[in-house]
Scaffold this active site. Structure first.
Site, PDB file in Angstrom:
ATOM      1  N   GLU A 164       0.800  -1.222   0.000  1.00 29.99           N
ATOM      2  CA  GLU A 164       0.000   0.000   0.000  1.00 29.99           C
ATOM      3  C   GLU A 164       0.837   1.278   0.000  1.00 29.99           C
ATOM      4  O   GLU A 164       0.836   2.057   0.981  1.00 29.99           O
ATOM      5  CB  GLU A 164      -0.980  -0.003   1.194  1.00 29.99           C
ATOM      6  CG  GLU A 164      -1.938  -1.181   1.157  1.00 29.99           C
ATOM      7  CD  GLU A 164      -2.914  -1.224   2.322  1.00 29.99           C
ATOM      8  OE1 GLU A 164      -2.760  -0.444   3.275  1.00 29.99           O
ATOM      9  OE2 GLU A 164      -3.837  -2.047   2.281  1.00 29.99           O
ATOM     10  N   GLU A 350      -5.160  -8.593   0.420  1.00 28.62           N
ATOM     11  CA  GLU A 350      -5.842  -8.284   1.687  1.00 28.62           C
ATOM     12  C   GLU A 350      -7.318  -8.041   1.409  1.00 28.62           C
ATOM     13  O   GLU A 350      -7.674  -7.396   0.420  1.00 28.62           O
ATOM     14  CB  GLU A 350      -5.294  -7.007   2.342  1.00 28.62           C
ATOM     15  CG  GLU A 350      -3.958  -7.147   2.996  1.00 28.62           C
ATOM     16  CD  GLU A 350      -3.512  -5.867   3.701  1.00 28.62           C
ATOM     17  OE1 GLU A 350      -4.360  -5.067   4.132  1.00 28.62           O
ATOM     18  OE2 GLU A 350      -2.284  -5.684   3.797  1.00 28.62           O
TER      19      GLU A 350
END
Ligand code: IFM
Length: 444
Positions: A164, A350
């Protein structure tokens, strides 16, 4: 419901969120240790110094992952365990040995290791010299990647360079809610640029050391809806998408930074060196997608770097954290990424939800909402597969309840409940459901 036979089923964690053992094995201070020590940074005043004490309890945790019936496990390596000061000297033997044992433990249990190299725990010593805003940090990251992959590359074939980058850059350096806690948009853009370039540099280092490596980055991506059909809101949604999604997807897929966003940035735009764009576009084997929620976007002159705002809509279902629940958003996002960028493969690296779990009088954790969330998102994965999106795996976030960054221990995402006072682990109902789904006893 059929999934491909070689589909990876996993769960996901990260070093700072679960390991604890902050002082062990010569580990250096990370930016998160530093940030948590500053009053007011973490909502419950805690830190990851102990977290799930996974550093000592990892055999039990890997047993839990095996017992779920998963065939893969995503974890991250704490850079300051390998280089306490983040420099370019020799790696710490203790740190390498810890991960070596951990990886052997995974393999013994039939769990394919998926390692993330950077899940936000930058050595504080590097931050003291400017952190990711400095090009030297890219070299240090490549040096760290080289050391880790030389040591573990015989057993780890799946590598994720960064988790991320949006959060690294903007939560950490523009919003100031994550370490290092800065609030400077220009710095955030420079950080973002160096993170993306270092992804390419690290990819080359991994390939040099690891035969048959498969490499990718994990991006947090969001499907976006416009708050209305007005020309202003539609244009705002496009701008918002530019910084939220395309700023990452475009350069990683060889298109350079999106010109429309670049033009809006003006003097804030990052400094780009000659080979940077080519490095960022280094071919990868897969794209990791971290999917949590969609956003509804409206035009907001004068607000935020893109003059947009995310609209709160009270008509939607939300998790305990307040994040919109939208399995359809996941389908839309996956289809869009596939159509616009055609990555070779996509892994959901995720996906998960946080709710306030409570024990029943007889001691069970009946997390119906999380179970339902998981079921619906697995159906969404299946739906996306059926329309041709090349999804090859799903990693639930998270194996364990853990340290949820600025929220401390107030948000539980685990399939396994952790009593942080006793460090006792207990499979939640959602975990039991995942287990029976993976045994093919229950459809989703
Ligand atoms: O806990 C985080 C993780 O570290 C990164 N992705 C989102 C999760 C939930 O907020």
């Amino acid at each position: 419901m059929d999934f491909p036979p070689d589909f990876r089923w996993g769960s996901s964690t990260s070093s700072y969120q679960i390991e604890g053992g902050a002082q062990e094995g010569g580990r250096g201070e990370s930016i998160w240790d530093h940030f948590c020590a500053e009053p007011g940074r973490i909502r419950d005043g805690t830190s990851g110094a102990v977290a799930c004490d996974h550093y000592h309890r990892w055999p039990q945790d890997l047993d839990l992952a095996r017992d779920l019936g998963t065939n893969a496990y995503r974890f991250s390596i704490a850079w300051p365990r390998i280089f306490a000061q983040g420099g370019t000297g020799a790696p710490l033997r203790n740190g390498l040995d810890f991960y070596s044992r951990l990886v052997d433990g995974m393999l013994e249990r039939g769990l394919e290791p998926w390692a993330t190299l950077y899940h936000w725990d930058l050595p504080q010593a590097l931050q003291a010299h400017g952190g990711w805003a400095q090009r030297a940090t890219m070299d240090a990251f490549t040096h760290y990647t080289d050391a880790v992959t030389r040591h573990l590359g015989d057993r780890i074939k799946h590598w994720i360079t960064h988790n991320e980058p949006w959060c690294t850059a903007f939560h950490g350096n523009y919003e100031g809610v994550h370490a290092p806690g800065l609030k400077d948009f220009k710095t955030a853009l420079q950080v973002c640029h160096h993170v993306l370039v270092s992804h390419g540099m690290a990819t080359a280092a991994i390939r040099a050391n690891v035969p048959q490596a498969r490499v990718g980055a994990a991006l947090s991506l969001h499907p976006l809806k416009s708050a209305s059909n007005s020309a202003q809101d539609l244009a705002a949604t496009r701008r918002h998408d530019g910084l939220r999604n395309r700023w990452f997807l475009d350069p990683l897929h060889g298109r350079g930074y999106p010109q429309d966003v670049w033009d809006l940035l003006g003097a804030q735009a990052p400094t780009v060196a000659a080979d940077d764009m080519a490095l960022m576009a280094t071919p990868t084997d897969f794209l990791g997608v971290n999917y949590y929620f969609p956003e509804i976007v409206a035009d907001a002159p004068g607000q935020g770097p893109m003059q947009t705002r995310v609209v709160d809509c009270d008509q939607v279902e939300r998790t305990g954290f307040g994040w919109e629940v939208s399995p359809q958003g996941m389908v839309d996002l996956l289809q869009r990424v596939h159509a616009d960028y055609q990555p070779r493969a996509i892994y959901l690296t995720e996906n998960g939800s946080s709710y306030d779990d409570v024990r029943t009088p007889d001691g069970r954790i009946e997390d119906h909402q999380r179970m339902h969330y998981l079921q619906r998102h697995l159906r969404a994965v299946h739906q996306a597969l059926q329309v041709g999106v090349p999804i090859q795996g799903y990693f639930a976030w998270s194996l364990l309840d853990n340290f949820e960054w600025a929220e401390g221990y107030l948000r539980r995402f685990g399939l396994v409940y952790v009593d942080f006072a006793t460090q006792q682990r207990q499979l939640k109902m959602s975990g039991q459901w995942y287990q029976s789904f993976l045994k093919e006893e229950t459809p989703c």
